[in-house]
Design a protein around this motif. Sequence first.
Motif, PDB file in Angstrom:
ATOM      1  N   HIS A  54       0.834  -1.213   0.000  1.00 29.11           N
ATOM      2  CA  HIS A  54       0.000   0.000   0.000  1.00 29.11           C
ATOM      3  C   HIS A  54       0.868   1.261   0.000  1.00 29.11           C
ATOM      4  N   HIS A  55       1.957   1.251   0.777  1.00 28.21           N
ATOM      5  CA  HIS A  55       2.845   2.423   0.799  1.00 28.21           C
ATOM      6  C   HIS A  55       3.367   2.717  -0.616  1.00 28.21           C
ATOM      7  N   VAL A  56       3.782   1.648  -1.321  1.00 25.97           N
ATOM      8  CA  VAL A  56       4.314   1.832  -2.676  1.00 25.97           C
ATOM      9  C   VAL A  56       3.265   2.504  -3.567  1.00 25.97           C
ATOM     10  N   GLU A  57       2.022   2.060  -3.424  1.00 29.80           N
ATOM     11  CA  GLU A  57       0.950   2.588  -4.288  1.00 29.80           C
ATOM     12  C   GLU A  57       0.721   4.084  -4.091  1.00 29.80           C
ATOM     13  N   VAL A  58       0.834   4.561  -2.855  1.00 33.61           N
ATOM     14  CA  VAL A  58       0.371   5.940  -2.608  1.00 33.61           C
ATOM     15  C   VAL A  58       1.446   6.963  -2.252  1.00 33.61           C
ATOM     16  N   VAL A  59       2.684   6.510  -2.004  1.00 32.88           N
ATOM     17  CA  VAL A  59       3.642   7.470  -1.442  1.00 32.88           C
ATOM     18  C   VAL A  59       3.907   8.675  -2.366  1.00 32.88           C
ATOM     19  N   THR A  60       4.042   8.435  -3.680  1.00 31.42           N
ATOM     20  CA  THR A  60       4.325   9.590  -4.562  1.00 31.42           C
ATOM     21  C   THR A  60       3.113  10.510  -4.656  1.00 31.42           C
ATOM     22  N   LEU A  61       1.912   9.912  -4.626  1.00 29.40           N
ATOM     23  CA  LEU A  61       0.698  10.752  -4.648  1.00 29.40           C
ATOM     24  C   LEU A  61       0.625  11.621  -3.387  1.00 29.40           C
ATOM     25  N   CYS A  62       1.008  11.033  -2.261  1.00 26.08           N
ATOM     26  CA  CYS A  62       0.982  11.780  -0.992  1.00 26.08           C
ATOM     27  C   CYS A  62       1.989  12.936  -1.048  1.00 26.08           C
ATOM     28  N   ILE A  63       3.147  12.709  -1.653  1.00 30.54           N
ATOM     29  CA  ILE A  63       4.147  13.785  -1.772  1.00 30.54           C
ATOM     30  C   ILE A  63       3.553  14.926  -2.608  1.00 30.54           C
ATOM     31  N   GLU A  64       2.952  14.559  -3.730  1.00 24.98           N
ATOM     32  CA  GLU A  64       2.347  15.584  -4.601  1.00 24.98           C
ATOM     33  C   GLU A  64       1.254  16.356  -3.864  1.00 24.98           C
ATOM     34  N   ASP A  65       0.393  15.622  -3.158  1.00 22.15           N
ATOM     35  CA  ASP A  65      -0.713  16.265  -2.426  1.00 22.15           C
ATOM     36  C   ASP A  65      -0.196  17.198  -1.332  1.00 22.15           C
ATOM     37  N   ALA A  66       0.842  16.742  -0.610  1.00 20.94           N
ATOM     38  CA  ALA A  66       1.373  17.550   0.503  1.00 20.94           C
ATOM     39  C   ALA A  66       1.964  18.856  -0.034  1.00 20.94           C
ATOM     40  N   LEU A  67       2.684  18.764  -1.153  1.00 20.25           N
ATOM     41  CA  LEU A  67       3.265  19.991  -1.743  1.00 20.25           C
ATOM     42  C   LEU A  67       2.152  20.905  -2.252  1.00 20.25           C
ATOM     43  N   HIS A  68       1.175  20.306  -2.915  1.00 19.79           N
ATOM     44  CA  HIS A  68       0.066  21.077  -3.479  1.00 19.79           C
ATOM     45  C   HIS A  68      -0.706  21.806  -2.382  1.00 19.79           C
ATOM     46  N   GLU A  69      -1.066  21.054  -1.328  1.00 17.71           N
ATOM     47  CA  GLU A  69      -1.842  21.671  -0.247  1.00 17.71           C
ATOM     48  C   GLU A  69      -1.047  22.766   0.474  1.00 17.71           C
ATOM     49  N   ALA A  70       0.266  22.582   0.536  1.00 18.13           N
ATOM     50  CA  ALA A  70       1.113  23.586   1.207  1.00 18.13           C
ATOM     51  C   ALA A  70       1.368  24.790   0.302  1.00 18.13           C
ATOM     52  N   GLY A  71       1.097  24.624  -1.009  1.00 14.35           N
ATOM     53  CA  GLY A  71       1.392  25.707  -1.956  1.00 14.35           C
ATOM     54  C   GLY A  71       2.893  25.905  -2.109  1.00 14.35           C
ATOM     55  N   VAL A  72       3.621  24.771  -2.055  1.00 16.31           N
ATOM     56  CA  VAL A  72       5.095  24.829  -2.106  1.00 16.31           C
ATOM     57  C   VAL A  72       5.579  24.001  -3.300  1.00 16.31           C
ATOM     58  N   LYS A  73       6.620  24.492  -3.984  1.00 15.40           N
ATOM     59  CA  LYS A  73       7.202  23.716  -5.093  1.00 15.40           C
ATOM     60  C   LYS A  73       8.464  23.012  -4.585  1.00 15.40           C
ATOM     61  N   ALA A  74       8.787  21.896  -5.229  1.00 10.18           N
ATOM     62  CA  ALA A  74       9.944  21.105  -4.772  1.00 10.18           C
ATOM     63  C   ALA A  74      11.204  21.961  -4.683  1.00 10.18           C
ATOM     64  N   ASN A  75      11.373  22.881  -5.643  1.00 12.03           N
ATOM     65  CA  ASN A  75      12.616  23.672  -5.639  1.00 12.03           C
ATOM     66  C   ASN A  75      12.636  24.754  -4.560  1.00 12.03           C
ATOM     67  N   GLU A  76      11.553  24.887  -3.812  1.00  7.69           N
ATOM     68  CA  GLU A  76      11.545  25.853  -2.694  1.00  7.69           C
ATOM     69  C   GLU A  76      11.922  25.191  -1.362  1.00  7.69           C
ATOM     70  N   LEU A  77      11.990  23.837  -1.362  1.00  6.98           N
ATOM     71  CA  LEU A  77      12.264  23.120  -0.102  1.00  6.98           C
ATOM     72  C   LEU A  77      13.728  23.253   0.321  1.00  6.98           C
ATOM     73  N   ASP A  78      13.955  23.107   1.638  1.00  6.16           N
ATOM     74  CA  ASP A  78      15.318  23.162   2.185  1.00  6.16           C
ATOM     75  C   ASP A  78      15.838  21.791   2.581  1.00  6.16           C
ATOM     76  N   ALA A  79      14.945  20.840   2.852  1.00 11.86           N
ATOM     77  CA  ALA A  79      15.380  19.494   3.268  1.00 11.86           C
ATOM     78  C   ALA A  79      14.222  18.509   3.150  1.00 11.86           C
ATOM     79  N   VAL A  80      14.588  17.213   3.139  1.00  8.13           N
ATOM     80  CA  VAL A  80      13.589  16.130   3.159  1.00  8.13           C
ATOM     81  C   VAL A  80      13.863  15.273   4.384  1.00  8.13           C
ATOM     82  N   ALA A  81      12.817  15.001   5.159  1.00  4.19           N
ATOM     83  CA  ALA A  81      12.978  14.185   6.370  1.00  4.19           C
ATOM     84  C   ALA A  81      12.210  12.889   6.204  1.00  4.19           C
TER      85      ALA A  81
END
Length: 338
Positions: A54-81
């Motif tokens: 299940h994690h494999v199925e949804v993890v990339t979608l969750c990343i996209e949703d989290a960035l979208h909801e935050a109104g943040v683009k990948a190139n604006e991030l400072d780190a990944v945890a």
Amino acid sequence: MSKDKLILAIESSCDETSVAVIKNESQLLSNIIASQVESHKRFGGVVPEVASRHHVEVVTLCIEDALHEAGVKANELDAVAVTYGPGLVGALLVGMAAAKAFAWANQLPLISVNHMAGHLMAAREQEELTYPLMALLVSGGHTELVYVSESGNYHIIGETRDDAVGEAYDKVGRVMGLTYPAGREIDELAHRGQDVYDFPRAMIKEDNLEFSFSGLKSAFINLYHNAQQKGESLPTEDLCASFQAAVMDILMVKTKKALEQYPVQTLVVAGGVAANQGLRERLAAEINDVKVIIPPLRLCGDNAGMIAFAAAVEAELGHFSSLDLNAKPSLTFPVLEQ
Ligand code: KG4
Ligand code: ZN
């Protein structure tokens, strides 16, 4: 004006795939949680292989949703945890592979987070923490008293010798035919019943900070099965009230003992079982000398928001990991020698 600090955090240690974005250490911009609980219910517990898939199925979608909801683009991030333990190895590896790939593709530093530090640091959503502090961490896999001497410095001072509290809730729930996970339902039923069955409170008279819940669980199951064999049915509400009273007595006695031994100003109570209303009532009634901080209900169960709060502390301390980071399914805090 200095730029906002933005961290993307990923959690996949058990049966929730979750991704969050945090701004300037304490402002959660998004916290997407894809729960698999419906899928595991039919098995009465989490099936590791099913969880990984299940994690494999949804993890990339969750990343996209989290960035979208935050109104943040990948190139604006400072780190990944990412959570690297404790947890199910296959489940952890999915989140870690996603985090590493994302960090590498976007040239971002990686922060590794202990899942239990995440539960504890979710309390930062309420207010900034001051140290030293004491924490009671109660979840499906863990029951531990943790002394945090300073930011990012966690020590175990007592833990369960057998079952975790959440695990005991889920096991007695299963015997009563409740659906997994049963903690919340038992809590609700307990509030409608009376504490009439005298269940054991293991080790509460012993002068240590250890817990044990397997005797309580067995006593509950024996009482239930003996009644069943005689064709009697015991009132579920009273069974739940008695079980919950025994659990809370144990948690309260040991927590008070820890507070006597370690002078602190703050007690954090966190983890999935911190959602328990009975526990919240007992804490409010009985702990008056120190400030009690409990994360809000939405941050008590597994979520990446809590990982983001802990990651912000690690980033502040300059703790980053390399891309050869491995999963640590049995990761624990060091034990503080007394
Ligand atoms: O922290 P968590 O979401 O996952 C782990 O890291 O284990 O904790 C899940 C556990 C489950 O055992 C669930 O039954 C328990 O937390 N739980 C509760 C309550 N809500 C969730 N236990 C007692 N009372 C509750 N209200
Ligand atoms: Zn957890």
